[in-house]
Design an enzyme around this catalytic site. Sequence first.
Site, PDB file in Angstrom:
ATOM      1  N   GLU A   2      10.632   1.561   9.818  1.00 31.45           N
ATOM      2  CA  GLU A   2      11.818   2.652   9.486  1.00 31.45           C
ATOM      3  C   GLU A   2      11.102   4.047   9.654  1.00 31.45           C
ATOM      4  O   GLU A   2      10.113   4.202   8.731  1.00 31.45           O
ATOM      5  CB  GLU A   2      12.092   2.512   7.995  1.00 31.45           C
ATOM      6  CG  GLU A   2      13.554   3.008   7.804  1.00 31.45           C
ATOM      7  CD  GLU A   2      13.627   4.552   7.653  1.00 31.45           C
ATOM      8  OE1 GLU A   2      13.803   5.141   8.538  1.00 31.45           O
ATOM      9  OE2 GLU A   2      13.194   4.925   6.459  1.00 31.45           O
ATOM     10  N   CYS A  13      13.453  11.373   6.074  1.00 30.73           N
ATOM     11  CA  CYS A  13      13.540  10.518   7.362  1.00 30.73           C
ATOM     12  C   CYS A  13      15.270  10.890   7.792  1.00 30.73           C
ATOM     13  O   CYS A  13      15.642  10.997   9.008  1.00 30.73           O
ATOM     14  CB  CYS A  13      13.556   9.102   7.661  1.00 30.73           C
ATOM     15  SG  CYS A  13      14.309   8.091   6.212  1.00 30.73           S
ATOM     16  N   LYS A  48       0.858  -1.291   0.063  1.00 32.55           N
ATOM     17  CA  LYS A  48       0.040  -0.019  -0.100  1.00 32.55           C
ATOM     18  C   LYS A  48       0.934   1.035   0.090  1.00 32.55           C
ATOM     19  O   LYS A  48       1.640   1.301   1.110  1.00 32.55           O
ATOM     20  CB  LYS A  48      -0.876   0.080   1.271  1.00 32.55           C
ATOM     21  CG  LYS A  48      -1.904   1.309   1.042  1.00 32.55           C
ATOM     22  CD  LYS A  48      -2.538   1.635   2.341  1.00 32.55           C
ATOM     23  CE  LYS A  48      -1.757   2.601   3.296  1.00 32.55           C
ATOM     24  NZ  LYS A  48      -1.692   4.111   2.315  1.00 32.55           N
ATOM     25  N   GLU A  91      10.847  16.296  14.487  1.00 34.02           N
ATOM     26  CA  GLU A  91      11.155  16.154  12.894  1.00 34.02           C
ATOM     27  C   GLU A  91      10.537  16.920  12.116  1.00 34.02           C
ATOM     28  O   GLU A  91       9.396  16.715  11.974  1.00 34.02           O
ATOM     29  CB  GLU A  91      10.673  14.677  12.802  1.00 34.02           C
ATOM     30  CG  GLU A  91      11.417  13.876  11.411  1.00 34.02           C
ATOM     31  CD  GLU A  91      10.906  12.668  11.056  1.00 34.02           C
ATOM     32  OE1 GLU A  91       9.664  12.181  11.191  1.00 34.02           O
ATOM     33  OE2 GLU A  91      11.724  11.854  10.181  1.00 34.02           O
TER      34      GLU A  91
HETATM   35  P1  NDP Z   1       2.076   8.234   8.225  1.00 30.93           P
HETATM   36  O1  NDP Z   1       2.910   7.497   9.181  1.00 30.93           O
HETATM   37  O2  NDP Z   1       0.775   8.863   8.835  1.00 30.93           O
HETATM   38  O3  NDP Z   1       1.729   7.613   7.025  1.00 30.93           O
HETATM   39  C1  NDP Z   1       2.645   6.383   6.361  1.00 30.93           C
HETATM   40  C2  NDP Z   1       1.861   5.472   5.737  1.00 30.93           C
HETATM   41  O4  NDP Z   1       1.329   4.585   6.863  1.00 30.93           O
HETATM   42  C3  NDP Z   1       0.985   5.983   4.688  1.00 30.93           C
HETATM   43  O5  NDP Z   1       0.665   5.138   3.595  1.00 30.93           O
HETATM   44  C4  NDP Z   1      -0.464   5.898   5.417  1.00 30.93           C
HETATM   45  O6  NDP Z   1      -1.346   5.729   4.739  1.00 30.93           O
HETATM   46  C5  NDP Z   1      -0.212   4.554   6.263  1.00 30.93           C
HETATM   47  N1  NDP Z   1      -0.862   4.427   7.350  1.00 30.93           N
HETATM   48  C6  NDP Z   1      -1.585   5.680   8.386  1.00 30.93           C
HETATM   49  N2  NDP Z   1      -2.472   5.188   9.162  1.00 30.93           N
HETATM   50  C7  NDP Z   1      -2.102   3.775   9.272  1.00 30.93           C
HETATM   51  C8  NDP Z   1      -2.470   2.757   9.824  1.00 30.93           C
HETATM   52  N3  NDP Z   1      -3.433   2.908  11.192  1.00 30.93           N
HETATM   53  N4  NDP Z   1      -2.266   1.296   9.775  1.00 30.93           N
HETATM   54  C9  NDP Z   1      -1.541   1.282   8.573  1.00 30.93           C
HETATM   55  N5  NDP Z   1      -1.044   2.382   7.744  1.00 30.93           N
HETATM   56  C10 NDP Z   1      -1.446   3.355   8.178  1.00 30.93           C
HETATM   57  O7  NDP Z   1       2.853   9.612   7.683  1.00 30.93           O
HETATM   58  P2  NDP Z   1       2.191  10.702   7.047  1.00 30.93           P
HETATM   59  O8  NDP Z   1       2.392  10.583   5.497  1.00 30.93           O
HETATM   60  O9  NDP Z   1       1.175  11.328   7.516  1.00 30.93           O
HETATM   61  O10 NDP Z   1       3.366  12.034   7.457  1.00 30.93           O
HETATM   62  C11 NDP Z   1       3.314  12.611   8.763  1.00 30.93           C
HETATM   63  C12 NDP Z   1       4.587  12.666   9.236  1.00 30.93           C
HETATM   64  O11 NDP Z   1       5.437  11.337   9.427  1.00 30.93           O
HETATM   65  C13 NDP Z   1       5.427  13.639   8.648  1.00 30.93           C
HETATM   66  O12 NDP Z   1       5.404  15.063   8.781  1.00 30.93           O
HETATM   67  C14 NDP Z   1       7.001  12.948   9.030  1.00 30.93           C
HETATM   68  O13 NDP Z   1       7.164  13.653  10.092  1.00 30.93           O
HETATM   69  C15 NDP Z   1       6.682  11.706   9.235  1.00 30.93           C
HETATM   70  N6  NDP Z   1       7.114  10.717   7.796  1.00 30.93           N
HETATM   71  C16 NDP Z   1       8.311  10.020   8.290  1.00 30.93           C
HETATM   72  C17 NDP Z   1       8.640   9.175   7.212  1.00 30.93           C
HETATM   73  C18 NDP Z   1       9.810   8.597   6.874  1.00 30.93           C
HETATM   74  O14 NDP Z   1      10.499   8.505   6.080  1.00 30.93           O
HETATM   75  N7  NDP Z   1      10.514   8.444   8.260  1.00 30.93           N
HETATM   76  C19 NDP Z   1       8.081   9.337   5.929  1.00 30.93           C
HETATM   77  C20 NDP Z   1       6.842  10.050   5.848  1.00 30.93           C
HETATM   78  C21 NDP Z   1       6.252  10.567   6.839  1.00 30.93           C
HETATM   79  P3  NDP Z   1      -2.442   7.238   4.218  1.00 30.93           P
HETATM   80  O15 NDP Z   1      -1.441   8.367   4.609  1.00 30.93           O
HETATM   81  O16 NDP Z   1      -2.468   7.060   2.858  1.00 30.93           O
HETATM   82  O17 NDP Z   1      -3.469   7.304   5.079  1.00 30.93           O
END
Ligand code: NDP
Length: 508
Positions: free
Chosen positions: A267, A301, A192, A401
Amino acid sequence: MLDLTIQTDQTVAMPEAPYVARHFIDGQYHDSADGRTSDRVSPSHGIVVSRAALGTASETGAAIAAARRAFDDGCWSDLSGKERAIVLNRVADLIEANEERLAVIETLESGKPISQARGECGGAADLWRYAASLARASHGDSHNTLGTDILGVVLKEPIGVVSIITPWNFPFWILSQKLPFALAAGCTCVVKPSEMTPSTTAMLGELLNEAGLPAGVCNIVLGHGDPVGSLMTTHKDVDMVSFTGSTAVGKLITKSAGDSLKKVALELGGKNPQVIFPDADLESAADAVTFGVYFNVGQCCNSSSRIIVHEDIADAFVERVVALSRQVVFGNPMHPDTQVGAIVTADHQQKIDGYVRAARDQGAEVMLGGGMMEVPGLGQQFYQPTVVRGVTPEMEIARAEVFGPVLSVLTFRDFDEAVALVNDSAYGLSAGVWSEDVHTCLSFCRKAQAGTVWTNTWMDGFPELAFGGMKESGQGREIGRYGFEEFLEVKSLVMRIGRSRAPWVKTG
Ligand code: NDP
């Protein structure tokens, strides 16, 4: 006013119509049963660039069932490493052949510059090829010192069905840090992507079919974390979850997967420091700091969002970073010369700005930027390169972050203080040290609580080297041999040779 070189002409051609992304389940493309879709509006261009099916529990269940069937019937897991490697290498060739198509949509959905998207999409082929090499090299252990009548063998077997959940910041690259390694191990997968950046993952489905991956081995469901992601982490037929995203969602997933004791690899975020000692090559360090904070608009990240500089050189060093920051090309992501593009959503832009405003209110000095940026013809979903000085460890900007193009500057007096500042963080993803003294570098490497430590460089990465974090930056590792091993179960065989086993029951 910042003097930035914003490019608006000679851009790459826009696609004629939005890309239509559909679920990929059991080798077939599907719309959602209820027909719902979600439009992605490009953060840089403000127009709809893709329309993706919005998954429900029905498509997610079908994808998990397909992956389970494909795993259990052995159509992939029973193949030899060589046979799996041939398919993965074909995928790598197809990724390279489709680099431009992938890069254009990746740029428009994420806001990242086209040159970077080309590097990530085309460059991901190398991850697939490396994973292919591991499929052939995988082996267990044998023990022939357990007694002359015993042979012990440790086998490595694929863990089973893996749910792969990826974020919006590096959609194709992060997918390629996980999927080919899981496939190389013999697992089957349900993937996903973030609903904001679904298209390159959906396109990969086409390439997997063309490469000859058997139906059901990789399934792609588009849609939100709820319901798609949450079902992928709780379903009884899923054996492992591999997730990249926020620490908050990572913790949620650990809890929800815990009910069925699925393996979870995470990660997550980072608050990655670079420490600059006075004897360092300061010109190179300043350039690496500039790269580390603005790469992917800081939505990374591995972003080096804080630096810890020796107080004797802090003034000159920060001036140099500010001067370099003014020369970074922020602007239209579709221009080949652009180095830094748009912020992923307007909400996220507000969040970044909130951190900067709070730091200013708490007494920090914004030396550069600190506000929204308008790119002529494209609107305002951009943020200025920002350098904040006088940051103290307890400020939120030093701990959170920020995920934007915002550098926090802290200072130190001696080695121990620098290390204490580095480790004074909930995160432990990566860290860097700049010094010409090998003893300083080595001592730092040993003491820094981080999954990766760079000395005199920043963010050089290789498929061979494991990647992942300590503390709240995650658990488990990706890429490299260690990343591959995450997708393998260990099974021990104890084989008695001959008829040497003494009976337990005394039969007279
Ligand atoms: P999220 O952690 O919310 O989302 C990452 C993925 O997880 C997306 O595909 C999302 O789906 C999915 N997801 C969300 N909720 C659930 C759940 N309950 N169970 C399973 N999967 C789920 O990151 P965001 O995109 O909202 O970003 C928010 C913050 O996270 C950023 O501002 C940043 O600080 C951090 N981040 C860190 C990253 C890294 O590389 N370490 C990458 C991205 C974000 P969907 O969004 O499609 O609903």
